[in-house]
Design an enzyme around this catalytic site. Structure first.
Site, PDB file in Angstrom:
ATOM      1  N   SER A  49       0.801  -1.226   0.000  1.00  0.00           N
ATOM      2  CA  SER A  49       0.000   0.000   0.000  1.00  0.00           C
ATOM      3  C   SER A  49       0.830   1.271   0.000  1.00  0.00           C
ATOM      4  CB  SER A  49      -0.935   0.018   1.207  1.00  0.00           C
ATOM      5  OG  SER A  49      -0.206  -0.074   2.423  1.00  0.00           O
ATOM      6  N   ASP A 349      -3.710   7.676   8.393  1.00  0.00           N
ATOM      7  CA  ASP A 349      -4.794   6.844   8.920  1.00  0.00           C
ATOM      8  C   ASP A 349      -4.336   5.817   9.955  1.00  0.00           C
ATOM      9  OD1 ASP A 349      -3.472   4.934   7.435  1.00  0.00           O
ATOM     10  OD2 ASP A 349      -5.044   4.684   5.943  1.00  0.00           O
ATOM     11  N   HIS A 352      -0.568   4.557   7.393  1.00  0.00           N
ATOM     12  CA  HIS A 352      -0.024   5.245   6.225  1.00  0.00           C
ATOM     13  C   HIS A 352       0.213   6.709   6.546  1.00  0.00           C
ATOM     14  CE1 HIS A 352      -2.656   1.889   4.793  1.00  0.00           C
ATOM     15  NE2 HIS A 352      -1.537   1.583   4.168  1.00  0.00           N
TER      16      HIS A 352
END
Length: 391
Positions: A49, A349, A352
């Site tokens: 990610s 978040d 991240h």
């Protein structure tokens, strides 16, 4: 014939370890170079990610949608969710800007994907190791069936045969591409640690995670890759999700300068040292290849130690997007809200970072290095005109 920056002299250079000297957030840089100014004609991405520009979004068009498929994800730069796990651009986006290339599209769902262009195979939630490894340990894997091996297979069996059937064309393409392999491995540890598995067990994963990463590097070199960037892992002890999961009343668990959890950061350092050692071995075995170790850990530690210096007025540990992401972060760390100005925050978040934090890291990667020549020396670019834009 390859661009002049891919000379044997440059290829014989030993592994380049980036010394990440982070510039002030007040530094203003010029506009990006046009594509013709870069000696790299394309970027090929692999990872999770931290690098995914939209693959998982298209692989799992679920209802309800995945957390990063809805606002406020993407709001800072794109004004909409794009499949990136941030409010805006990622490190790979800023690298592309610096090299004067278009942003790297995902392989799945990428628009105008064609031969000669950049392509990204990274997928959020991806692991270095296959699902079977985690199943054997009794560990549940989110969005299964995506590993680094799968991404390499997409590249070898789906992308290259479609656009580069001729060996000579494939050779030219690979020689002129910057391969970014990672960051990868973070989810291999997240799945286990955040589900309550012991650090003693997870430490045994590290050699296998590193082996999976370096096996991919070796395979790409065999295919014809000549320049690879391999990022290390972030200091996970500074991430809000980990700070919440492993909250301790013992102050000796925390770094007094940063508030990060010491033993988790030591684990990340262990992974990175083993990765660097294996990269050095591969570099020695392939003197005509350049492998660049991108030190994400030390890049991030600079703004965790001195967040105000880099414009993060809310501190290094606060999170902009409260309640976002796959894990609910304790409200005492950030409040259950979405902040008004994400550029004041390092964390987005809980797992991240914000676009602002990724920009600081990318500037350091592109403009400073521990040894000479720097990446822009390999590319014959001038740091005075090459840039990562602020807008």
């Amino acid at each position: 014939m390859a661009p002049s920056c891919f000379s044997p002299k440059n290829r014989s250079i030993f592994t380049h370890f980036f010394l990440l000297i982070l510039f002030s957030s007040q530094t203003k840089l010029a506009a990006s170079l046009p594509p013709s100014s870069s000696c790299f004609k394309s970027i090929i991405g692999f990872g999770d990610s931290l690098t995914d520009t939209g693959n998982l979004l298209h692989l799992y068009p679920s209802e309800p949608p995945l957390f990063f498929a809805v606002p406020p994800y993407g709001e800072t730069f794109f004004n909409r969710p794009t499949g990136r796990c941030s409010d805006g651009r990622l490190i790979i986006d800023f690298i592309a800007e610096y090299l004067g290339l278009p942003l790297v599209p995902p392989f799945y769902g990428g628009k105008n994907l064609s031969g000669g262009n950049s392509v990204n195979f990274a997928a959020a939630s991806a692991n270095a190791l296959p699902d079977s490894f985690f199943m054997s340990k009794g560990i549940e894997v989110r969005h299964a069936n995506i590993s680094l091996t799968d991404q390499l297979r997409w590249f070898k069996e789906l992308f290259l045969p479609k656009f580069y059937r001729k060996p000579s064309d494939r050779k030219r393409f690979l020689e002129a591409s910057l391969m970014i392999v990672g960051e990868i491995g973070g989810n291999d540890y997240n799945h286990a640690l955040l589900k309550g598995k012991s650090m003693e067990l997870v430490q045994t994963f590290v050699p296998q995670v590193v082996k999976a990463t370096t096996s991919t590097i070796s395979e790409l070199i065999k295919l014809g890759a000549v320049t690879l960037m391999v990022p290390g892992n972030f200091p996970i002890g500074c991430l809000a999700t980990y700070l919440t999961q492993f909250r301790s009343s013992n102050q000796n668990d925390y770094d007094p300068k940063t508030g990060c959890i010491i033993w988790l950061n030591k684990f990340a350092i262990y992974h990175n040292k083993l990765l660097q050692s294996e990269i050095s071995r591969i570099q020695h075995e392939n003197p005509n290849t350049t492998i660049i170790y991108a030190d994400y850990y030390n890049a991030a530690m600079r703004f965790y130690r001195s967040p105000q210096k880099y414009g993060f007025t809310k501190g290094g540990l606060a999170v902009c997007c409260g309640g976002c992401g796959p894990y609910i972060v304790d409200q005492s760390l950030h409040g259950n809200h979405v902040c008004k100005n994400s550029s004041e925050y390092v964390g987005w978040d809980g797992l991240h970072l914000t676009e602002a934090a990724y920009r600081v890291i990318a500037r350091a990667l592109m403009q400073e290095s521990y040894t000479i020549p720097k990446l822009n020396s390999l590319c014959a670019l001038s740091p005075n005109i090459a840039s990562i834009s602020d807008h």
